[in-house]
Enzyme design. Structure first.
Site, PDB file in Angstrom:
ATOM      1  N   GLY A   8       0.829  -1.219   0.000  1.00 27.88           N
ATOM      2  CA  GLY A   8       0.000   0.000   0.000  1.00 27.88           C
ATOM      3  C   GLY A   8       0.852   1.252   0.000  1.00 27.88           C
ATOM      4  O   GLY A   8       0.477   2.278   0.579  1.00 27.88           O
ATOM      5  N   GLY A  11      -0.499   4.804  -0.837  1.00 28.14           N
ATOM      6  CA  GLY A  11      -1.594   5.331  -0.027  1.00 28.14           C
ATOM      7  C   GLY A  11      -1.163   6.538   0.793  1.00 28.14           C
ATOM      8  O   GLY A  11      -0.046   7.045   0.664  1.00 28.14           O
ATOM      9  N   TYR A 141     -14.916  -1.915   9.292  1.00 27.47           N
ATOM     10  CA  TYR A 141     -13.527  -1.472   9.451  1.00 27.47           C
ATOM     11  C   TYR A 141     -13.042  -1.763  10.881  1.00 27.47           C
ATOM     12  O   TYR A 141     -11.939  -2.277  11.086  1.00 27.47           O
ATOM     13  CB  TYR A 141     -13.466   0.024   9.149  1.00 27.47           C
ATOM     14  CG  TYR A 141     -12.111   0.676   9.231  1.00 27.47           C
ATOM     15  CD1 TYR A 141     -11.128   0.403   8.297  1.00 27.47           C
ATOM     16  CD2 TYR A 141     -11.833   1.612  10.231  1.00 27.47           C
ATOM     17  CE1 TYR A 141      -9.899   1.032   8.346  1.00 27.47           C
ATOM     18  CE2 TYR A 141     -10.611   2.262  10.283  1.00 27.47           C
ATOM     19  CZ  TYR A 141      -9.644   1.966   9.335  1.00 27.47           C
ATOM     20  OH  TYR A 141      -8.437   2.605   9.393  1.00 27.47           O
ATOM     21  N   LYS A 145     -10.142  -4.152  12.273  1.00 28.83           N
ATOM     22  CA  LYS A 145      -9.012  -3.637  13.045  1.00 28.83           C
ATOM     23  C   LYS A 145      -8.840  -4.413  14.356  1.00 28.83           C
ATOM     24  O   LYS A 145      -7.722  -4.741  14.734  1.00 28.83           O
ATOM     25  CB  LYS A 145      -9.169  -2.132  13.307  1.00 28.83           C
ATOM     26  CG  LYS A 145      -8.938  -1.271  12.074  1.00 28.83           C
ATOM     27  CD  LYS A 145      -7.539  -1.475  11.495  1.00 28.83           C
ATOM     28  CE  LYS A 145      -7.230  -0.583  10.317  1.00 28.83           C
ATOM     29  NZ  LYS A 145      -5.986  -0.961   9.623  1.00 28.83           N
TER      30      LYS A 145
END
Ligand code: SER
Length: 316
Positions: A8, A11, A141, A145
């Site tokens: 990533g 990002g 999300y 997490k």
């Protein structure tokens, strides 16, 4: 930590972390990967490879071929995007994480991944949220997490993988805009302040969330990864924050630089609901005690720097 693979890397965090690590550890010692290419120094100024984090074999091959000793796993969907596509969020966020942890186990790598204030939920104490507390998030999300935090603890206790991580608040930066988070308003507001001298917030007045300026976030990652592992009691998911702020706090800070800036509200119910389920302010005491976390930017210092850097970026 000598040679690092980042997922990533294009990002919001990756694009700045990659460059900071290249500066510190040498350009060829930081291998940036992402699912797409872009016109970015991350791609043009050092090793870059295309990687879909759901492709375990390719991730393993890259880590082997480049002989890295550390993996920093950043690829993930943020909260609002995850809420729009929960099944895909589960597949990408959890599938990517378990692949990265497996690569770290197989090759005995040091490991970093960020958790988030999103790992908390409505039953969590809202103010000065402690490091160890109730975590019953109500978003996909958040579910990702919390599961990720537990998975990282598990790979440490079960396999001895040196996993480390922080719970980031909303991150504010002028380099790369975040994509699909609940705290994104705190970045958009600066762009709009310079472009139009006004901003319409999708988060309601009086909604407090933790925030941090990107240079403090990058320093926190590097400091935690370089910390003496024997001194870490928590290892994963350290609360870190630099400020607790609501939209009107950004309004006031921006008006110190741009006096005629105006803030209005048009609340988005999906993102407001997510924001309401998160803490107002978290307590970063464990991070300070265990590895010396200390942010440098408060809202005024951040606002000055952010507007200054953005002016140049926007050619003003
Ligand atoms: N900034 C993130 C989000 O809003 C929080 O982790 O999704």
């Amino acid at each position: 930590m000598n040679k690092i693979l980042i997922t990533g890397a294009l990002g919001q965090i990756g694009s700045e972390l990659t460059m900071a690590l290249r500066e510190k550890y040498g350009k060829n010692n930081v291998i940036a990967t992402d699912i797409r290419e872009a016109d970015s120094p991350v791609v043009t100024q050092g090793p870059f490879e295309i990687l879909d984090v759901q492709d375990y074999d390719k991730m393993l091959d890259l880590a082997k071929n480049y002989e890295v000793d550390t993996i920093m796993h950043l690829a993930a969907l943020l909260s609002a995007k995850a809420e729009n596509n929960p099944k895909f969020a589960w597949d990408l966020n959890m599938g990517g994480l378990v692949n990265a942890l497996e690569v770290a186990r197989e090759l005995e790598l040091q490991f970093f991944t960020p958790s988030s204030i999103g790992a908390f939920g409505p039953s969590t104490p809202k103010k000065d949220t402690p490091q160890d507390t109730i975590q019953r998030p109500t978003t996909m999300y958040g579910v990702n997490k919390v599961s990720g935090e537990l998975l990282c603890d598990y790979y440490y206790s079960r396999f001895g993988v040196d996993t480390r991580g922080v719970r980031f608040p909303g991150l504010i930066s002028y380099v790369t805009e975040p994509g699909g988070g609940t705290t994104d308003y705190a970045v958009e507001i600066y762009y709009e302040a310079l472009k139009n001298k006004s901003y319409t917030s999708y988060i309601a007045e009086g909604t407090y969330m933790d925030m941090m300026y990107m240079p403090d976030a990058i320093n926190a990652i590097i400091q935690l990864m370089e910390a003496d592992g024997d001194k870490l009691e928590h290892r994963n998911a350290f609360n870190v924050t630099a400020m607790s702020a609501a939209p009107e706090d950004f309004e006031k800070a921006i008006q110190k630089q741009i006096p005629d800036f105006e803030l209005s509200y048009d609340v988005d119910s999906v993102r407001q609901k997510i924001a309401d389920s998160w803490p107002d302010s978290i307590d970063a005491d464990c991070a300070s005690k265990e590895w010396g976390f200390k942010p440098e930017f408060d809202i005024d210092k951040m606002t000055e720097d952010m507007l200054d850097k953005l002016k140049t970026k926007l050619g003003q």
